[in-house]
Design an enzyme around this catalytic site. Structure first.
Site, PDB file in Angstrom:
ATOM      1  N   CYS A  40      35.838 -46.169  35.671  1.00 18.77           N
ATOM      2  CA  CYS A  40      37.147 -45.597  35.981  1.00 18.77           C
ATOM      3  C   CYS A  40      38.118 -45.903  34.839  1.00 18.77           C
ATOM      4  O   CYS A  40      38.343 -47.069  34.511  1.00 18.77           O
ATOM      5  CB  CYS A  40      37.672 -46.181  37.284  1.00 18.77           C
ATOM      6  SG  CYS A  40      39.433 -45.915  37.577  1.00 18.77           S
TER       7      CYS A  40
ATOM      8  N   PHE B 132      41.290 -45.747  34.721  1.00 14.03           N
ATOM      9  CA  PHE B 132      42.463 -46.474  35.198  1.00 14.03           C
ATOM     10  C   PHE B 132      42.126 -47.949  35.417  1.00 14.03           C
ATOM     11  O   PHE B 132      42.946 -48.830  35.167  1.00 14.03           O
ATOM     12  CB  PHE B 132      42.991 -45.828  36.480  1.00 14.03           C
ATOM     13  CG  PHE B 132      43.457 -44.416  36.278  1.00 14.03           C
ATOM     14  CD1 PHE B 132      44.735 -44.155  35.803  1.00 14.03           C
ATOM     15  CD2 PHE B 132      42.621 -43.352  36.531  1.00 14.03           C
ATOM     16  CE1 PHE B 132      45.169 -42.856  35.597  1.00 14.03           C
ATOM     17  CE2 PHE B 132      43.037 -42.043  36.325  1.00 14.03           C
ATOM     18  CZ  PHE B 132      44.320 -41.792  35.856  1.00 14.03           C
ATOM     19  N   CYS B 133      40.909 -48.214  35.887  1.00  9.72           N
ATOM     20  CA  CYS B 133      40.459 -49.609  36.019  1.00  9.72           C
ATOM     21  C   CYS B 133      40.298 -50.244  34.636  1.00  9.72           C
ATOM     22  O   CYS B 133      40.629 -51.416  34.437  1.00  9.72           O
ATOM     23  CB  CYS B 133      39.134 -49.666  36.766  1.00  9.72           C
ATOM     24  SG  CYS B 133      39.183 -49.002  38.442  1.00  9.72           S
TER      25      CYS B 133
END
Length: 384
Positions: free
Chosen positions: A112, A114-115
């Protein structure tokens, strides 16, 4: 672990593929979550917009959903079995919260973007944290949550943060001004609910790129007026544009899609049938979905050109006189862009980007800065 995860995905995929009557099946979220731990005092933030966000399939299209389930897990599995010890070295040792610092637990998908942004921030500042890897299909690790996206960051097992930019802005504010209570900082990012064009309720945080600082601290951290606006602009750019270029580039061609799944099958030690199913069905599904994303975001026929243009635009904004957009040290925009691009490592799209743009030297400087926790000293001093 890899084989077990893919076997589960295979069962889910087969169930969807064999279903003759497949009603409208809700949405498949590849890269996010929304959560509240039992007993946690607060929940803040959202997961943002995924690489493919809320893909819904009508009756008769259940087969593609099955493929997508295999794909979603496959991409996460690809990077999981390729796990970089350096990137997770802070998270894999048992730690207690540092003196006066928060105890952090990050719920994530490895791939991810965003992670990855959150990890880049935590690593750069040398903040110890534990990683809980979430199964991208079953998501049983966050079954206690009503918020079903990632990243989710738990602070001292009480305060929950869900949006990557809210997480980063809140923690950065806290590191600069530790006299503020963390809950007070997070209350500065209130939820803003609205209804989108599809009639669905969405939650956003209009001020999530702001650091909640006093006037004196703002002047100290951003000595020139343009610095704060520049940082915010490019953090938003990373979320709203750059992230949408990843999936279409990773699965640009059938050959690239198959190449990605080759690694999964080889490392997962599948039986011959499972391996064939995961590789060819998963790769085919991802190739189709990537084409849909290409159309949705009005990308060029050769999506590499959009990636090259975006990356070179970023490098040009930094200029020739700065090591980073933040000057001598990465700022929040540097870490955000690096985090997004990093999820392509090991794939042809990443190699092509490095060979055909001017990003290489900047990228390796940020990589070194995060691995060496170069922001730790600045964190202790409350610097930028």
């Amino acid at each position: 672990m890899a084989a077990a995860l893919t076997k589960s995905l295979g069962k889910v995929g087969w169930y969807m593929l064999e279903s003759a009557a497949c009603p409208r099946l809700g949405s498949v979220s590849y890269l996010f979550g929304n959560a509240r731990l039992p007993g946690s005092s607060r929940a803040y933030g959202t997961g943002g917009v995924g690489l493919w966000s809320r893909l819904s399939f009508q009756r008769g299209k259940g087969r593609m959903l099955g493929c997508a389930l295999l794909l979603g897990g496959g991409v996460g599995l690809y990077q999981t079995v390729k796990c970089s010890m350096q990137q997770q070295h802070l998270a894999q040792e048992e730690r207690e919260a540092p003196a006066g610092g928060p105890l952090l637990t990050l719920y994530q998908y490895k791939t991810c973007p965003f992670c990855s942004k959150v990890r880049a921030f935590l690593d750069f500042h040398g903040l110890p944290y534990e990683i809980i890897e979430v199964n991208p299909v079953m998501r049983k690790e966050i079954k206690w949550s009503t918020y079903r996206k990632v990243p989710i960051l738990m602070v001292d097992s009480k305060v929950q943060l869900n949006d990557s930019s809210v997480i980063i802005s809140s923690l950065k504010t806290y590191l600069i001004d530790k006299e503020k209570k963390f809950t007070d900082i997070v209350n500065s990012y209130p939820e803003m609910k609205s209804v989108n064009d599809s009639g669905k309720e969405v939650t956003e945080y209009n001020n999530k790129y702001w650091l909640m600082l006093s006037e004196d601290n703002t002047k100290r951290i951003y000595p020139e007026k343009h610095m704060q606006k520049e940082e915010m602009k490019w953090r938003r750019w990373a979320d709203d544009w750059l992230v949408h270029l990843i999936s279409p580039n990773v699965y640009r061609t059938t050959a690239e899609a198959l190449s990605s799944f080759d690694y999964i099958v080889r490392e997962g030690k599948f039986g011959s049938f499972e391996g064939f199913f995961a590789k060819y069905v998963g790769a085919a599904a991802m190739f189709i979905i990537a084409k849909r994303l290409k159309s949705r975001h009005n990308l060029q026929d050769d999506v590499r050109e959009d990636l090259y243009k975006a990356v070179n635009e970023w490098v040009a904004a930094i200029g020739k006189t700065r090591k980073f957009m933040g000057g001598d040290q990465p700022n929040l925009a540097d870490l955000a862009v690096f985090g997004v691009l990093r999820v392509m490592e090991g794939l042809q799209a990443f190699d092509d980007m490095m060979a055909n743009t001017k990003v290489k030297h900047w990228y390796h400087r940020v990589e070194k800065a995060t691995l060496n926790n170069q922001g730790r000293k600045g964190t202790a001093a409350g610097g930028h």
